[in-house]
Enzyme design. Structure first.
Site, PDB file in Angstrom:
ATOM      1  N   CYS A 180      16.564  39.704  -1.482  1.00  0.00           N
ATOM      2  CA  CYS A 180      16.432  38.252  -1.699  1.00  0.00           C
ATOM      3  C   CYS A 180      15.566  37.952  -2.914  1.00  0.00           C
ATOM      4  O   CYS A 180      16.005  38.120  -4.045  1.00  0.00           O
ATOM      5  CB  CYS A 180      15.919  37.582  -0.423  1.00  0.00           C
ATOM      6  SG  CYS A 180      16.083  35.785  -0.459  1.00  0.00           S
ATOM      7  N   ARG A 225      19.704  31.045  -7.748  1.00  0.00           N
ATOM      8  CA  ARG A 225      18.690  30.841  -6.701  1.00  0.00           C
ATOM      9  C   ARG A 225      19.114  29.718  -5.754  1.00  0.00           C
ATOM     10  O   ARG A 225      19.808  28.799  -6.164  1.00  0.00           O
ATOM     11  CB  ARG A 225      17.344  30.459  -7.335  1.00  0.00           C
ATOM     12  CG  ARG A 225      16.598  31.603  -7.960  1.00  0.00           C
ATOM     13  CD  ARG A 225      15.226  31.129  -8.426  1.00  0.00           C
ATOM     14  NE  ARG A 225      14.381  30.714  -7.318  1.00  0.00           N
ATOM     15  CZ  ARG A 225      13.393  29.843  -7.429  1.00  0.00           C
ATOM     16  NH1 ARG A 225      13.119  29.264  -8.569  1.00  0.00           N
ATOM     17  NH2 ARG A 225      12.652  29.535  -6.370  1.00  0.00           N
ATOM     18  N   ILE A 262      18.425  33.628   4.003  1.00  0.00           N
ATOM     19  CA  ILE A 262      17.442  32.554   4.167  1.00  0.00           C
ATOM     20  C   ILE A 262      17.159  31.921   2.814  1.00  0.00           C
ATOM     21  O   ILE A 262      16.585  32.560   1.932  1.00  0.00           O
ATOM     22  CB  ILE A 262      16.141  33.100   4.778  1.00  0.00           C
ATOM     23  CG1 ILE A 262      16.447  33.755   6.125  1.00  0.00           C
ATOM     24  CG2 ILE A 262      15.114  31.981   4.964  1.00  0.00           C
ATOM     25  CD1 ILE A 262      15.320  34.589   6.644  1.00  0.00           C
ATOM     26  N   HIS A 298      18.451  39.849   4.060  1.00  0.00           N
ATOM     27  CA  HIS A 298      17.162  40.384   4.521  1.00  0.00           C
ATOM     28  C   HIS A 298      17.355  41.437   5.610  1.00  0.00           C
ATOM     29  O   HIS A 298      17.203  41.119   6.789  1.00  0.00           O
ATOM     30  CB  HIS A 298      16.300  39.259   5.106  1.00  0.00           C
ATOM     31  CG  HIS A 298      15.816  38.281   4.091  1.00  0.00           C
ATOM     32  ND1 HIS A 298      14.730  38.529   3.283  1.00  0.00           N
ATOM     33  CD2 HIS A 298      16.256  37.047   3.763  1.00  0.00           C
ATOM     34  CE1 HIS A 298      14.529  37.496   2.496  1.00  0.00           C
ATOM     35  NE2 HIS A 298      15.434  36.574   2.751  1.00  0.00           N
ATOM     36  N   GLU A 326      15.305  43.556   6.418  1.00  0.00           N
ATOM     37  CA  GLU A 326      13.988  43.805   7.021  1.00  0.00           C
ATOM     38  C   GLU A 326      13.694  42.911   8.225  1.00  0.00           C
ATOM     39  O   GLU A 326      12.782  43.216   8.987  1.00  0.00           O
ATOM     40  CB  GLU A 326      12.884  43.669   5.951  1.00  0.00           C
ATOM     41  CG  GLU A 326      12.557  42.248   5.498  1.00  0.00           C
ATOM     42  CD  GLU A 326      13.466  41.716   4.384  1.00  0.00           C
ATOM     43  OE1 GLU A 326      14.546  42.302   4.169  1.00  0.00           O
ATOM     44  OE2 GLU A 326      13.092  40.706   3.760  1.00  0.00           O
TER      45      GLU A 326
END
Lengths: 295, 190
Positions: free
Chosen positions: B79, B106, B133, B169, B171
């Site tokens: 991201c 973005r 996100i 993401h 993670e």
């Protein structure tokens, strides 16, 4: 599906960690905050110190002003609604705010009930003075927590008190036997499932920031060392002598909160800090709003 | 195996947790002297790219990071990490490390209400649940860049030499597949 939305909202808070969320009242201030390294801005008409000074009923900001701030920056934009005022929250959701702060800084609209935040798609952050309060807000759907502190005072003592209390209660839960958790839930006034989560994980199920009274890089470092995952700075920046420099220094202090040599450099020559009010001199306690009569 | 995680802002702890679950050590890069340590791979996490881009410059980490990536250090950006690596940012914003020949857009899906999850195939890894996100996507890629994932017709994962950049993401999920893939890449390069 609803659960998925809640996870996404908790995860946005995770992306804000290690960052500083700054109160701004104009698009120009929002740009200054973004350039100084804010990870998000809180759009409001008056900063807490001025709300204190002006008195009267403090409400949600004009959506037009919030939209101007949304157009001025690329970072997330948050805005405050009154405690319990779900219609204000609906309006903020309609203008696609990134996070709603159901905030004691504004005059509460309901002296019993907070907003049922599970009914919303946008995320909410709520203030808490202790673990029970934090878990009650989370059970209502908050996806991020912050200490209440005492907004608009420039005095860090209440934020420290709230963070230490929360840490102490979390440590106590983790050391309990499982069969003691039911009674702990009763004592905390919080749902058993959330109490159990804290017992197993040793932390809140959502991100926890410090807020209320942060005025210097040292204040920010203090809160980070006490376990905050990031910092809100309200009046501390734009009430000070050199907002740009102070804001940028607080951002760096949050990143390197354990590096005292760097903190010394960052604390140098920042100009005048906001004047501040001591705890004993406060006429209006904002931190007891929302839950004074709840329990 | 020791992986450096850029830890100036954002969700770096989540990457460290994932690395430790996979048996890899991690170190945090918060200031210039942190780069003096030896490490075998680099992770640029999610967070706010404007904040990270500013802090790596002002904390004097910028050249050290860019030099390592250009010298072949295996690097994973997620991201905001992808935005830091991109050579170009759509809309004219100044790029940051500019080591990855792609153009990113973005906040490409809008504000938080536009955040979403979806399932997609990632080349070399398999089908993954992807979390976006306030995410960017890759608008266009330069020569030699492999597209490893697309979602809804947009490029959301790329690989170029020693660099992997993804708009999502991994993670924040429980699936460690992408991190395992990255650690294997670190092993084969170092």
């Amino acid at each position: 599906m609803e659960n998925e939305r809640y996870n996404l909202n908790k995860e946005l808070a995770q992306m804000l960690k290690g960052g500083v969320i700054m109160d701004v009242t104009t698009p120009e201030q929002a740009v200054i905050a973004q350039e100084a390294g804010a990870c998000a801005v809180m759009a409001l008409e008056r900063i807490p110190a001025d709300i204190r000074a002006a008195g009267g009923v403090a409400r949600m900001s004009d959506p037009k002003m919030i939209k101007e701030i949304q157009n001025a920056v690329s970072i997330p934009v948050m805005a405050k609604c009154r405690i319990g005022h779900f219609a204000e929250a609906q309006i903020l959701e309609a203008i696609e705010i990134d996070y709603i702060d159901e905030s004691e800084v504004l005059s509460p609209a309901d002296d019993v009930y907070h907003i049922d935040k599970t009914k919303f798609k946008v995320p909410f952050v709520c203030g808490a003075k202790d673990l029970g309060e934090a878990l009650r807000r989370i059970s209502e759907g908050a996806s991020m927590i912050r200490t209440k502190g005492e907004p608009g005072t420039g005095d860090i003592v209440q934020a420290v008190r709230h963070m230490r209390k929360m840490n102490k209660e979390i440590a106590r839960l983790t050391s309990m036997r499982e069969d003691e958790l039911f009674n702990a839930a009763k004592e905390l006034g919080a749902p058993y499932e959330l109490v159990r989560y804290v017992h197993e994980n040793g932390r809140l199920p959502v991100v926890n920031f410090a807020a209320g009274g942060v005025a210097t890089p040292a204040d920010a470092a203090l809160m980070m060392q006490l376990g905050a995952e990031g910092v809100f700075v309200g009046s501390g920046i734009f009430e000070s002598g050199n907002p740009q420099k102070r804001a940028a220094s607080i951002v760096k202090a949050v990143t390197n909160y354990n590096d005292s040599k760097l903190l010394a450099e960052l604390s140098e020559d920042l100009g005048e800090a906001m004047v501040g009010i001591n705890e004993q001199e406060i006429e209006l306690l904002m931190s007891i709003r929302g839950e004074s009569g709840e329990r | 195996m020791k992986i450096a995680v850029l830890a100036v802002q954002g969700a770096f702890a989540e990457h460290e947790k994932m690395l430790s679950d996979l048996g890899a050590d991690s170190i945090e890069i918060r200031k210039k002297s942190d780069l003096e340590q030896d490490f075998d791979g680099l992770i640029l996490p999610g967070g706010e790219s404007t904040v990270m881009g500013k802090l790596i410059r002002e904390l004097d980490i910028f050249e050290g990071l860019r030099g390592r990536i250009e010298n072949g250090m295996p690097t994973l950006g997620t991201c905001a990490g992808l935005i830091l690596m991109a050579e170009k940012i759509a809309g004219g914003e100044s790029p940051h490390l500019a080591t990855l020949p792609v153009t990113v857009k973005r906040n490409a899906y809008g504000r938080q209400l536009g955040s979403f999850t979806t399932k997609a195939d990632v080349s070399g890894i398999g089908r993954l649940q992807l979390t976006f996100i306030r995410a960017p996507y890759v608008e266009s890629v330069g020569k030699g860049v492999d597209v490893i994932a697309t979602a809804g017709g947009k490029i959301v994962g790329v690989k170029y030499k020693n660099q992997i950049g993804v708009a999502f993401h991994p993670e924040v999920t429980k699936n460690t597949a992408l991190h395992e893939y990255f650690l294997k890449m670190c092993l084969s390069i170092c």
